[in-house]
Design a protein around this motif. Structure first.
Motif, PDB file in Angstrom:
ATOM      1  N   THR A 369      -1.624  -3.678  -3.555  1.00 14.06           N
ATOM      2  CA  THR A 369      -0.400  -4.186  -2.717  1.00 14.06           C
ATOM      3  C   THR A 369      -0.431  -5.343  -2.591  1.00 14.06           C
ATOM      4  OG1 THR A 369      -1.790  -2.747  -0.737  1.00 14.06           O
ATOM      5  CG2 THR A 369      -0.131  -3.623  -0.301  1.00 14.06           C
ATOM      6  N   ARG A 370      -0.742  -6.335  -2.653  1.00 14.54           N
ATOM      7  CA  ARG A 370      -0.850  -7.902  -2.685  1.00 14.54           C
ATOM      8  C   ARG A 370      -0.130  -7.831  -4.099  1.00 14.54           C
ATOM      9  NH1 ARG A 370      -5.280 -10.931  -3.567  1.00 14.54           N
ATOM     10  NH2 ARG A 370      -4.843 -11.496  -5.698  1.00 14.54           N
ATOM     11  N   VAL A 371      -0.101  -7.462  -5.283  1.00 12.14           N
ATOM     12  CA  VAL A 371       0.643  -8.031  -6.411  1.00 12.14           C
ATOM     13  C   VAL A 371       1.007  -7.312  -6.341  1.00 12.14           C
ATOM     14  CG1 VAL A 371      -0.181  -7.754  -9.045  1.00 12.14           C
ATOM     15  CG2 VAL A 371      -2.016  -8.170  -7.374  1.00 12.14           C
ATOM     16  N   LEU A 372       1.195  -6.188  -6.520  1.00 16.43           N
ATOM     17  CA  LEU A 372       2.606  -5.276  -5.986  1.00 16.43           C
ATOM     18  C   LEU A 372       3.934  -5.473  -5.637  1.00 16.43           C
ATOM     19  CD1 LEU A 372       1.354  -1.587  -6.072  1.00 16.43           C
ATOM     20  CD2 LEU A 372       2.959  -2.608  -7.899  1.00 16.43           C
ATOM     21  N   THR A 373       3.949  -5.756  -4.243  1.00 12.21           N
ATOM     22  CA  THR A 373       4.465  -6.493  -2.849  1.00 12.21           C
ATOM     23  C   THR A 373       5.212  -8.490  -3.837  1.00 12.21           C
ATOM     24  OG1 THR A 373       2.774  -7.511  -1.658  1.00 12.21           O
ATOM     25  CG2 THR A 373       3.826  -5.429  -1.342  1.00 12.21           C
ATOM     26  N   GLU A 374       4.196  -8.722  -4.684  1.00 12.43           N
ATOM     27  CA  GLU A 374       4.537 -10.095  -4.437  1.00 12.43           C
ATOM     28  C   GLU A 374       5.278 -10.045  -5.772  1.00 12.43           C
ATOM     29  OE1 GLU A 374       1.122 -12.571  -5.501  1.00 12.43           O
ATOM     30  OE2 GLU A 374       1.069 -13.144  -3.333  1.00 12.43           O
ATOM     31  N   ILE A 380       4.896   2.514  -1.314  1.00 10.85           N
ATOM     32  CA  ILE A 380       5.323   3.861  -0.222  1.00 10.85           C
ATOM     33  C   ILE A 380       3.997   4.347   0.089  1.00 10.85           C
ATOM     34  CG2 ILE A 380       5.652   6.567  -0.943  1.00 10.85           C
ATOM     35  CD1 ILE A 380       7.970   5.014  -3.115  1.00 10.85           C
ATOM     36  N   ARG A 381       2.743   4.045  -1.484  1.00 10.38           N
ATOM     37  CA  ARG A 381       1.950   4.856  -0.324  1.00 10.38           C
ATOM     38  C   ARG A 381       0.573   3.822  -1.350  1.00 10.38           C
ATOM     39  NH1 ARG A 381       0.082   9.546  -2.563  1.00 10.38           N
ATOM     40  NH2 ARG A 381       2.019  10.112  -2.957  1.00 10.38           N
ATOM     41  N   CYS A 382      -1.022   3.054  -1.057  1.00  7.29           N
ATOM     42  CA  CYS A 382      -1.828   2.766  -1.739  1.00  7.29           C
ATOM     43  C   CYS A 382      -2.956   3.391  -0.833  1.00  7.29           C
ATOM     44  CB  CYS A 382      -1.386   1.074  -1.779  1.00  7.29           C
ATOM     45  SG  CYS A 382      -2.650   0.571  -2.780  1.00  7.29           S
ATOM     46  N   ALA A 405      -1.241   3.674  -6.281  1.00  9.80           N
ATOM     47  CA  ALA A 405      -0.417   3.921  -5.449  1.00  9.80           C
ATOM     48  C   ALA A 405       1.389   3.788  -5.936  1.00  9.80           C
ATOM     49  CB  ALA A 405      -0.438   1.930  -5.486  1.00  9.80           C
ATOM     50  N   VAL A 406       1.917   4.744  -5.083  1.00  7.17           N
ATOM     51  CA  VAL A 406       3.467   4.837  -5.586  1.00  7.17           C
ATOM     52  C   VAL A 406       4.452   3.362  -5.028  1.00  7.17           C
ATOM     53  CG1 VAL A 406       4.681   6.467  -5.012  1.00  7.17           C
ATOM     54  CG2 VAL A 406       2.462   6.957  -5.364  1.00  7.17           C
ATOM     55  N   ALA A 407       5.115   3.245  -5.560  1.00  7.08           N
ATOM     56  CA  ALA A 407       5.501   1.475  -5.371  1.00  7.08           C
ATOM     57  C   ALA A 407       6.874   2.330  -6.090  1.00  7.08           C
ATOM     58  CB  ALA A 407       4.492   0.372  -5.994  1.00  7.08           C
TER      59      ALA A 407
END
Ligand SMILES: C[S@@+](CC[C@H](N)C(=O)[O-])C[C@H]1O[C@@H](n2cnc3c(N)ncnc32)[C@H](O)[C@@H]1O
Length: 415
Positions: A369-374, A380-382, A405-407
């Protein structure tokens, strides 16, 4: 040949009682084949020639499924023997039959993929296929072959088969297929909820889709059969991509691109050119810098609004138990990369480390979650992912063996 003779041949060659060769990996398939063959044969309204044609489509669809996705070579050999005997009886070349009934045979392949649990109802729905309404072998004409000789067809077919590169044999439960790349681990034979989501997106998105670390391309090849427009398969291993190409029917080759090379550094696609990217069970091979580089690269390649779908291993695996206390201590100490192991030699207990890179990097919901949001994605889902249906039993631990994860790529990022 009459339909009842063909029916008897099917039952005799694929009878469980008479042969030990029927695979437990595909037992459901054989039951379904026999049941459908019985229904076709006992149809009181159809002419016998039409019933024979339907049975031949059924057999051809089974063979196509086993060639492209099957896990048991013995069963494939049996099915091929069944076909040869049918065509010897029938006295007509089978190659031309395949050409004539190509769409029906391909849908029959999907029917067997569904019966075997590889394709879900949801995916069939996306591709507008409904086997409750239409059974693909139920044609209403009789096969009228051209006059080419049986010998020509048999020679052409044996050449075709000799050239085919196949997936290596799966483990005895048919879950893991070994990678040819020496540090590539194992490739999954079935879909999980994240690869299924990838196939769904690939079928409906109408644009270019990329899969990183494709292995033998099982989700991609299914997506093509279900209607995906353009799929790029990437793998560090050229042989994997060669197998994908060989197992993809030629008619789909215009929809398939192969990109050999190590992601992210060796992949040179245009920025903003891809609508969906999948990276399944690859990121846990990347150290922290490479992991961040891979997510940044995925962001660069995706169109704005495009979707990234990921799965990776957590440390909660039966063969990495020795590492779990270390990981949990690092989590308590709020380390940034608690699952990173620069030297795995002390930890792995199933003898798999010789098939893996010397470094491993287990991920979890918080890190992903952190790596994707940064890096410019909204989540969408993790979630964690229970591997009870997809991994061999000795690798299972607590139902949280993997993370997925789906992002979505958003315009603003902290890049
Ligand atoms: C564990 S397998 C997973 C295969 C498949 N995606 C799956 O979910 O079963 C890892 C795959 O990634 C490939 N691979 C490993 N490192 C890679 C890299 N840096 N770039 C592209 N492919 C890579 C391997 O060759 C192998 O096919």
């Amino acid at each position: 040949m009459t339909s009842s003779k063909l029916h008897q041949l099917i039952l005799a060659i694929l009878d469980n009682k008479q042969t030990a060769l029927i695979s437990s990996l595909h037992s459901k398939l054989i039951e379904v084949l026999k049941a459908q063959a019985t229904i076709i044969t006992s149809d009181k309204l159809a002419l016998d020639d039409i019933k024979v044609t339907r049975l031949l489509i059924l057999i051809e669809g089974l063979i196509k499924y086993l060639v492209q996705f099957g896990l048991d070579k013995n069963l494939l050999q049996k099915a091929i023997r069944l076909r040869s005997e049918c065509w010897i009886e029938q006295g007509l070349p089978s190659l031309f039959f395949e050409d004539t009934y190509h769409p029906e045979i391909e849908k029959t392949l999907l029917f067997f993929a569904w019966a075997d649990g590889l394709v879900t109802n949801e995916l069939l729905k996306q591709a507008a296929i409904n086997f409750a309404k239409v059974l693909p072998w139920n044609v209403n004409d009789t096969y009228k072959p051209s006059l080419e000789s049986k010998e020509t067809a048999i020679v052409a077919k044996s050449v075709q088969r000799a050239e085919l590169m196949e997936m290596p044999q799966a483990d005895e439960k048919g879950r893991f297929i070994p990678s040819i790349f020496s540090q590539g681990g194992f490739i999954l034979s079935k879909l999980d909820k994240y690869t299924e989501e990838f196939v769904k997106h690939a079928v409906i998105c109408g644009g270019t889709v990329l899969n990183i670390g494709s292995g033998y391309g099982i989700p991609e090849r299914l997506a093509l059969l279900l209607g995906a427009k353009k799929i790029i398969c990437n793998d560090i291993c050229a042989e994997h991509l060669e197998i994908i190409k060989n197992l993809t029917p030629k008619i789909y080759h215009p929809n398939l691109d192969l990109a050999v090379g190590s992601f992210p550094d060796e992949i040179t696609l245009s920025a903003n050119s891809v609508r969906v990217i999948g990276i399944f069970r690859v990121l846990h091979f990347f150290d922290p810098d490479l992991l961040v580089g891979a997510i940044k690269k995925a962001h660069e390649l995706l169109e704005t609004g495009g979707t990234l779908i990921i799965s990776a291993e957590t440390p909660y695996l039966g063969n990495w138990k020795k590492f779990i206390p270390i990981y949990e201590r690092r989590k308590e100490q709020k380390e940034s990369w608690p699952g990173y192991i620069p030297d795995t030699s002390d930890y792995e207990t199933a003898g798999y480390s010789r098939r893996l890179p010397p470094k491993m990097h287990f991920l979890d919901v918080a890190v992903l979650t952190r790596v994707l949001t940064e890096n410019g994605f909204s989540i969408i889902r993790c979630t964690t992912l229970n591997r009870a249906d997809t991994f061999p039993e000795h690798l299972l631990y607590n139902g949280q063996e993997s993370v997925g994860a789906v992002a979505q790529k958003v315009i603003h990022s902290r890049l």
